[in-house]
Scaffold this motif. Sequence first.
Motif, mmCIF file in Angstrom:
data_model
loop_
_atom_site.group_PDB
_atom_site.id
_atom_site.type_symbol
_atom_site.label_atom_id
_atom_site.label_comp_id
_atom_site.label_asym_id
_atom_site.label_seq_id
_atom_site.Cartn_x
_atom_site.Cartn_y
_atom_site.Cartn_z
ATOM 1 N N VAL A 189 0.854 -1.205 0.000
ATOM 2 C CA VAL A 189 0.000 0.000 0.000
ATOM 3 C C VAL A 189 0.881 1.243 0.000
ATOM 4 O O VAL A 189 0.638 2.187 -0.756
ATOM 5 N N ARG A 190 1.909 1.222 0.847
ATOM 6 C CA ARG A 190 2.799 2.390 0.937
ATOM 7 C C ARG A 190 3.465 2.686 -0.409
ATOM 8 O O ARG A 190 3.605 3.837 -0.805
ATOM 9 N N GLU A 191 3.863 1.635 -1.096
ATOM 10 C CA GLU A 191 4.537 1.843 -2.378
ATOM 11 C C GLU A 191 3.559 2.374 -3.432
ATOM 12 O O GLU A 191 3.893 3.276 -4.211
ATOM 13 N N ALA A 192 2.342 1.836 -3.442
ATOM 14 C CA ALA A 192 1.317 2.318 -4.385
ATOM 15 C C ALA A 192 0.978 3.778 -4.072
ATOM 16 O O ALA A 192 0.807 4.604 -4.960
ATOM 17 N N LEU A 193 0.911 4.066 -2.773
ATOM 18 C CA LEU A 193 0.611 5.430 -2.327
ATOM 19 C C LEU A 193 1.701 6.399 -2.783
ATOM 20 O O LEU A 193 1.407 7.514 -3.234
ATOM 21 N N SER A 194 2.942 5.979 -2.699
ATOM 22 C CA SER A 194 4.013 6.895 -3.089
ATOM 23 C C SER A 194 4.029 7.096 -4.611
ATOM 24 O O SER A 194 4.381 8.172 -5.087
ATOM 25 N N LEU A 195 3.585 6.083 -5.372
ATOM 26 C CA LEU A 195 3.442 6.281 -6.814
ATOM 27 C C LEU A 195 2.343 7.304 -7.099
ATOM 28 O O LEU A 195 2.486 8.173 -7.960
ATOM 29 N N ALA A 196 1.239 7.210 -6.345
ATOM 30 C CA ALA A 196 0.132 8.165 -6.527
ATOM 31 C C ALA A 196 0.589 9.576 -6.144
ATOM 32 O O ALA A 196 0.269 10.554 -6.824
ATOM 33 N N GLU A 197 1.335 9.655 -5.051
ATOM 34 C CA GLU A 197 1.850 10.966 -4.626
ATOM 35 C C GLU A 197 2.828 11.520 -5.652
ATOM 36 O O GLU A 197 2.835 12.716 -5.943
ATOM 37 N N GLY A 198 3.636 10.629 -6.223
ATOM 38 C CA GLY A 198 4.575 11.033 -7.265
ATOM 39 C C GLY A 198 3.864 11.568 -8.503
ATOM 40 O O GLY A 198 4.389 12.432 -9.211
#
Length: 170
Positions: free
Chosen positions: A90-99
């Motif tokens: 989830v954290r990695e997907a979230l950071s892609l979305a934030e990116g």
Amino acid sequence: MDDRPVYLVGCGSDSHIIKRATAARAGEKPLLLAGTIVSTEHTAVSHSDGDAVYHALTNALLLAIGERDIGYHFPDTDARYAGANSESFVREALSLAEGAGYRVSNATVMLNASEPKISEHIPEMKKNLAHLLGVGQERIGIGASRGEGTWTGTGALGIYAIAQVSLVRR
Ligand code: MG
């Protein structure tokens, strides 16, 4: 001028076979949903920790920004993810979305499982998701159904999760 959409919406799902833990299998991983132990008497058949809520949510986040799914990013054939804590997906997907310039506006998850009982764990699951996604608990909706009379209510044990997430441009 920023011509990216103000809102994006993503839908994701995940499912796992669930087994009842036996004395012989004592010590097997407990059944986790949204990082909460919902049963020590059941276990999910899985390569990672088997958290169906986190897996469905990871799919929803990835698909919202046009990325490929969880199996593409974190393949269950990759030894690196054996027993993985699914919060990291989830954290990695979230950071892609934030990116991509988006933050979470709200998220909903619907669960179907004939057992174990999930509803008493929903408050803690909401707290975990709100913290992880950086939103208030009022922006997180979690529902659970035993699927009476349907395939989830009889026969083989399993759990099915559907997640939806909305993202807002930052
Ligand atoms: Mg899964």
